[in-house]
Scaffold this active site. Structure first.
Site, PDB file in Angstrom:
ATOM      1  N   CYS A 210     -20.067   1.189  -2.116  1.00 36.99           N
ATOM      2  CA  CYS A 210     -20.315   0.495  -3.387  1.00 36.99           C
ATOM      3  C   CYS A 210     -21.609   0.900  -4.096  1.00 36.99           C
ATOM      4  O   CYS A 210     -21.554   1.415  -5.211  1.00 36.99           O
ATOM      5  CB  CYS A 210     -20.307  -1.012  -3.157  1.00 36.99           C
ATOM      6  SG  CYS A 210     -18.673  -1.599  -2.684  1.00 36.99           S
TER       7      CYS A 210
ATOM      8  N   LEU B 236     -17.776  -9.359  -1.384  1.00 40.68           N
ATOM      9  CA  LEU B 236     -17.885  -9.365   0.089  1.00 40.68           C
ATOM     10  C   LEU B 236     -18.737  -8.197   0.576  1.00 40.68           C
ATOM     11  O   LEU B 236     -18.823  -7.160  -0.071  1.00 40.68           O
ATOM     12  CB  LEU B 236     -16.500  -9.331   0.735  1.00 40.68           C
ATOM     13  CG  LEU B 236     -15.560  -8.139   0.500  1.00 40.68           C
ATOM     14  CD1 LEU B 236     -15.956  -6.910   1.273  1.00 40.68           C
ATOM     15  CD2 LEU B 236     -14.152  -8.550   0.873  1.00 40.68           C
TER      16      LEU B 236
ATOM     17  N   GLY C  31     -26.325   3.070   1.514  1.00 46.62           N
ATOM     18  CA  GLY C  31     -25.158   3.958   1.465  1.00 46.62           C
ATOM     19  C   GLY C  31     -23.945   3.089   1.226  1.00 46.62           C
ATOM     20  O   GLY C  31     -24.028   2.036   0.581  1.00 46.62           O
TER      21      GLY C  31
ATOM     22  N   ASP D  73       0.860  -1.185   0.000  1.00 47.93           N
ATOM     23  CA  ASP D  73       0.000   0.000   0.000  1.00 47.93           C
ATOM     24  C   ASP D  73       0.894   1.232   0.000  1.00 47.93           C
ATOM     25  O   ASP D  73       1.994   1.198   0.555  1.00 47.93           O
ATOM     26  CB  ASP D  73      -0.921   0.004   1.231  1.00 47.93           C
ATOM     27  CG  ASP D  73      -2.183   0.826   1.002  1.00 47.93           C
ATOM     28  OD1 ASP D  73      -3.274   0.245   0.915  1.00 47.93           O
ATOM     29  OD2 ASP D  73      -2.073   2.077   0.899  1.00 47.93           O
TER      30      ASP D  73
ATOM     31  N   LYS E   2     -23.771   1.003   7.775  1.00 48.72           N
ATOM     32  CA  LYS E   2     -24.506  -0.184   8.221  1.00 48.72           C
ATOM     33  C   LYS E   2     -23.802  -0.728   9.458  1.00 48.72           C
ATOM     34  O   LYS E   2     -22.690  -0.291   9.781  1.00 48.72           O
ATOM     35  CB  LYS E   2     -24.609  -1.216   7.109  1.00 48.72           C
ATOM     36  CG  LYS E   2     -23.304  -1.871   6.703  1.00 48.72           C
ATOM     37  CD  LYS E   2     -23.658  -2.998   5.755  1.00 48.72           C
ATOM     38  CE  LYS E   2     -22.477  -3.774   5.309  1.00 48.72           C
ATOM     39  NZ  LYS E   2     -22.825  -4.899   4.473  1.00 48.72           N
TER      40      LYS E   2
ATOM     41  N   GLU F 175     -19.152  -5.507   3.625  1.00 51.29           N
ATOM     42  CA  GLU F 175     -18.489  -4.974   4.800  1.00 51.29           C
ATOM     43  C   GLU F 175     -19.304  -5.349   6.026  1.00 51.29           C
ATOM     44  O   GLU F 175     -20.526  -5.394   5.980  1.00 51.29           O
ATOM     45  CB  GLU F 175     -18.360  -3.454   4.693  1.00 51.29           C
ATOM     46  CG  GLU F 175     -17.255  -3.058   3.753  1.00 51.29           C
ATOM     47  CD  GLU F 175     -17.116  -1.555   3.599  1.00 51.29           C
ATOM     48  OE1 GLU F 175     -17.527  -0.813   4.499  1.00 51.29           O
ATOM     49  OE2 GLU F 175     -16.599  -1.143   2.552  1.00 51.29           O
TER      50      GLU F 175
HETATM   51  N1  LIG Z   1     -15.543  -1.993   0.240  1.00 52.38           N
HETATM   52  C1  LIG Z   1     -16.340  -2.940  -0.233  1.00 52.38           C
HETATM   53  O1  LIG Z   1     -17.243  -3.437   0.455  1.00 52.38           O
HETATM   54  C2  LIG Z   1     -16.153  -3.464  -1.629  1.00 52.38           C
HETATM   55  C3  LIG Z   1     -16.819  -4.639  -2.014  1.00 52.38           C
HETATM   56  C4  LIG Z   1     -16.639  -5.108  -3.313  1.00 52.38           C
HETATM   57  C5  LIG Z   1     -15.836  -4.403  -4.203  1.00 52.38           C
HETATM   58  N2  LIG Z   1     -15.226  -3.244  -3.805  1.00 52.38           N
HETATM   59  C6  LIG Z   1     -14.358  -2.541  -4.757  1.00 52.38           C
HETATM   60  O2  LIG Z   1     -13.005  -2.849  -4.423  1.00 52.38           O
HETATM   61  C7  LIG Z   1     -12.162  -1.716  -4.662  1.00 52.38           C
HETATM   62  C8  LIG Z   1     -11.430  -1.336  -3.390  1.00 52.38           C
HETATM   63  O3  LIG Z   1     -12.385  -0.916  -2.430  1.00 52.38           O
HETATM   64  P1  LIG Z   1     -11.992  -0.671  -0.892  1.00 52.38           P
HETATM   65  O4  LIG Z   1     -13.241  -0.282  -0.196  1.00 52.38           O
HETATM   66  O5  LIG Z   1     -11.202  -1.812  -0.401  1.00 52.38           O
HETATM   67  O6  LIG Z   1     -11.022   0.616  -1.088  1.00 52.38           O
HETATM   68  P2  LIG Z   1     -10.237   1.455   0.009  1.00 52.38           P
HETATM   69  O7  LIG Z   1     -10.341   2.864  -0.425  1.00 52.38           O
HETATM   70  O8  LIG Z   1     -10.692   1.061   1.379  1.00 52.38           O
HETATM   71  O9  LIG Z   1      -8.713   0.965  -0.145  1.00 52.38           O
HETATM   72  C9  LIG Z   1      -7.920   1.191  -1.258  1.00 52.38           C
HETATM   73  C10 LIG Z   1      -6.450   1.136  -0.829  1.00 52.38           C
HETATM   74  O10 LIG Z   1      -5.620   1.197  -1.982  1.00 52.38           O
HETATM   75  C11 LIG Z   1      -4.440   1.931  -1.665  1.00 52.38           C
HETATM   76  N3  LIG Z   1      -3.770   2.357  -2.907  1.00 52.38           N
HETATM   77  C12 LIG Z   1      -4.148   3.295  -3.818  1.00 52.38           C
HETATM   78  N4  LIG Z   1      -3.278   3.351  -4.824  1.00 52.38           N
HETATM   79  C13 LIG Z   1      -2.316   2.432  -4.583  1.00 52.38           C
HETATM   80  C14 LIG Z   1      -1.132   2.003  -5.263  1.00 52.38           C
HETATM   81  N5  LIG Z   1      -0.749   2.542  -6.435  1.00 52.38           N
HETATM   82  N6  LIG Z   1      -0.394   1.034  -4.709  1.00 52.38           N
HETATM   83  C15 LIG Z   1      -0.738   0.480  -3.531  1.00 52.38           C
HETATM   84  N7  LIG Z   1      -1.838   0.826  -2.840  1.00 52.38           N
HETATM   85  C16 LIG Z   1      -2.619   1.799  -3.358  1.00 52.38           C
HETATM   86  C17 LIG Z   1      -4.965   3.042  -0.783  1.00 52.38           C
HETATM   87  O11 LIG Z   1      -3.944   3.643  -0.019  1.00 52.38           O
HETATM   88  C18 LIG Z   1      -6.011   2.294   0.071  1.00 52.38           C
HETATM   89  O12 LIG Z   1      -5.430   1.781   1.254  1.00 52.38           O
HETATM   90  C19 LIG Z   1     -13.086  -0.634  -5.229  1.00 52.38           C
HETATM   91  O13 LIG Z   1     -13.080  -0.706  -6.624  1.00 52.38           O
HETATM   92  C20 LIG Z   1     -14.455  -1.032  -4.707  1.00 52.38           C
HETATM   93  O14 LIG Z   1     -15.495  -0.567  -5.521  1.00 52.38           O
HETATM   94  C21 LIG Z   1     -15.358  -2.774  -2.536  1.00 52.38           C
END
Ligand SMILES: NC(=O)c1ccc[n+]([C@@H]2O[C@H](COP(=O)([O-])OP(=O)(O)OC[C@H]3O[C@@H](n4cnc5c(N)ncnc54)[C@H](O)[C@@H]3O)[C@@H](O)[C@H]2O)c1
Length: 447
Positions: free
Chosen positions: A262, A155, A259, A31, A323, A157
């Site tokens: 996603c 997944l 909310g 990260d 949630k 949250e």
């Molecule tokens: N949160 C959910 O419930 C969920 C569920 C299904 C899909 N998604 C999808 O998954 C993706 C990620 O969501 P999230 O909620 O985990 O995101 P998030 O914002 O919580 O985390 C993203 C992470 O990526 C890191 N990052 C950014 N650029 C980077 C790079 N170049 N190298 C390394 N790290 C880097 C950031 O610092 C951050 O820690 C999104 O596309 C989202 O739509 C999310």
């Protein structure tokens, strides 16, 4: 056992990385956020997700889970590189792929394994995986080939660890049979059914699934509004509908809207994706409009039932996260409500069991945070239940009676059975159900 790199340690990346290490793979998560990585290297999870910390500690101790800020270390000999960075919405609603494109550059600069498979977990518009392959190969200055696989994440949250081991399906979209085989083999120990398809269909499955679930929520909310006006009870209506297997009983809870990180952004992105091929997605636009209206509902009720308006009134907000069981505040209904209440001059006291630190960055500065439900309710003129934490569902209703100045409860999540509310001395307004008013008070308009 495979060597795997995970890029991005948010809700998706960290849970995926921890779970893959737990089923025996050697996982390095990378990260760009140094604070996060330092925390994870101390065995601490930067996010709240039930069961995650324990699983993290276990696998760090076993030596198969590592964290770094250095992409070259993470990608060293990795057979698969998972992209799990954010894809936030742009001003026009489309998905912002800047983080994904940067990861493609990071991969091109650092990938070392011949035939490494780049797996996109992030939610990305149809066509993005092929774009990722193009971005990487274009920037590569060495004789290395890569493959791409779309492996969208489903997944939830709040139960992300559970879902990883008990998901309904793992979708694998690939052009290369070999690459698909590798990702299927990596996931085999989870024992979750695998659905294999082409890349574009896999990308679309993710958006279509989220849009459908959002539509189900907005549909039941619309029925709830009509029920409220007609004296019907949305819970009974939903239960009766849900007994039909074609409908199913999930996602039929009326409330103050969806909310999170996603549904709001993915529905808007799908409208943009459809627009890109000259299709106006009327149904999905209505789903979003209904949700916006729904988030306004608690305030509409308050305007009707709080005598003398909200200015100067003490307002309790119970629950801030979008949630229960998460600290995620992204697009939470509490943000809309708190800003509107603050604009009206209400004095807000808020409590959430987990999300208050994150809330402080998004709610008005005037919000006063307290350490318990009881403190939030003390002398309040009206209470809003925004998130259905068990802590609130299990609360004896006498607490509202005893603590509040006027026991007016606006329950945006239908936390209590009406038969229980009828035994209490409170004015209770919920979503799509008849209001329950204290004995001796004139009846109030139904919502
Ligand atoms: N949160 C959910 O419930 C969920 C569920 C299904 C899909 N998604 C999808 O998954 C993706 C990620 O969501 P999230 O909620 O985990 O995101 P998030 O914002 O919580 O985390 C993203 C992470 O990526 C890191 N990052 C950014 N650029 C980077 C790079 N170049 N190298 C390394 N790290 C880097 C950031 O610092 C951050 O820690 C999104 O596309 C989202 O739509 C999310």
């Amino acid at each position: 056992m495979k060597k795997i790199a995970i890029v991005g340690t948010g809700y998706v990346g960290l849970v995926t990385g921890v779970a893959l290490s737990d089923i025996g793979h050697d996982v390095t998560c990378v990260d760009i956020d140094e604070t996060k990585v330092a925390k994870m290297n101390q065995g601490k999870s930067p996010i709240y997700e039930p069961g995650l910390s324990e699983l993290m500690t276990k696998n760090i101790e076993k030596g198969n889970l590592h964290f770094t800020t250095d992409h070259s270390i993470a990608f060293q000999n990795a057979a698969a590189i998972y992209i799990a960075v954010g894809t936030p919405e742009r001003a026009d609603g489309s998905a912002n792929l800047d983080f994904v494109q940067q990861v493609a550059r990071d991969i091109a600069a650092n990938v070392s394994n011949q035939g490494a498979v780049v797996v996109t977990k992030s939610t990305v518009p149809v066509g993005t995986n092929k774009l990722v392959k193009h971005w990487i190969t274009e920037a590569l200055d060495r004789d290395i080939t890569i493959e791409v696989v779309s492996n969208p994440e489903f997944l939830r949250e709040g139960s992300a660890v559970y879902d990883t081991y008990n998901g309904d399906r793992i979708v694998i979209g690939a052009e290369s049979e070999e690459a698909a085989e590798l990702i299927e083999a990596i996931n085999k120990p989870f024992g979750v059914p695998v659905f294999r398809t082409d890349i574009e269909s896999a990308e679309m499955i993710k958006y279509a699934s989220n849009a459908f679930l959002a539509a189900k929520i907005s549909f039941i909310n619309e029925i709830g509004t009509i029920c409220g006006k007609l004296g019907a009870n949305i819970e009974d209506v939903a239960a009766g509908m849900g007994m039909d297997k074609r409908i199913g009983d999930k996602f039929l809870n009326a409330g103050i809207g969806y909310g999170g990180s996603c549904f709001p952004k993915d529905t808007k992105a799908l409208i943009q994706i459809a627009g890109g091929v000259n299709h106006k997605f009327d149904l999905l636009e209505s789903v979003i409009n209904v949700n916006n209206k729904q988030q306004q509902l608690p305030l509409d009720i308050a305007h009707m039932v709080v005598r003398g308006g909200l200015e100067g009134k003490k307002v309790a907000m119970l629950g801030l996260a979008f949630k229960p069981n998460t600290d995620d505040m992204r697009e939470s209904a509490s943000i809309v409500l708190a800003h509107k209440l603050a604009d009206l001059g209400a004095n807000i006291t808020a409590f959430d069991p987990i999300a208050m630190d994150n809330a402080k960055r998004l709610l008005p500065e005037s919000v006063h945070y307290v350490a318990s439900t009881e403190e939030a309710l003390q002398d309040a003129d009206v209470a809003f239940i925004v998130t259905e934490w068990d802590e609130f569902k299990d609360l004896p209703l006498t607490v509202f009676e005893q603590k509040m100045k006027q026991p007016i409860v606006i329950d945006g999540r239908n936390c209590y059975p009406l038969s229980y509310v009828e035994t209490a001395n409170i004015d209770y307004y919920s979503i799509g159900r008849p209001s329950v008013i204290r004995a001796g008070k004139s009846n109030q308009p139904a919502n």
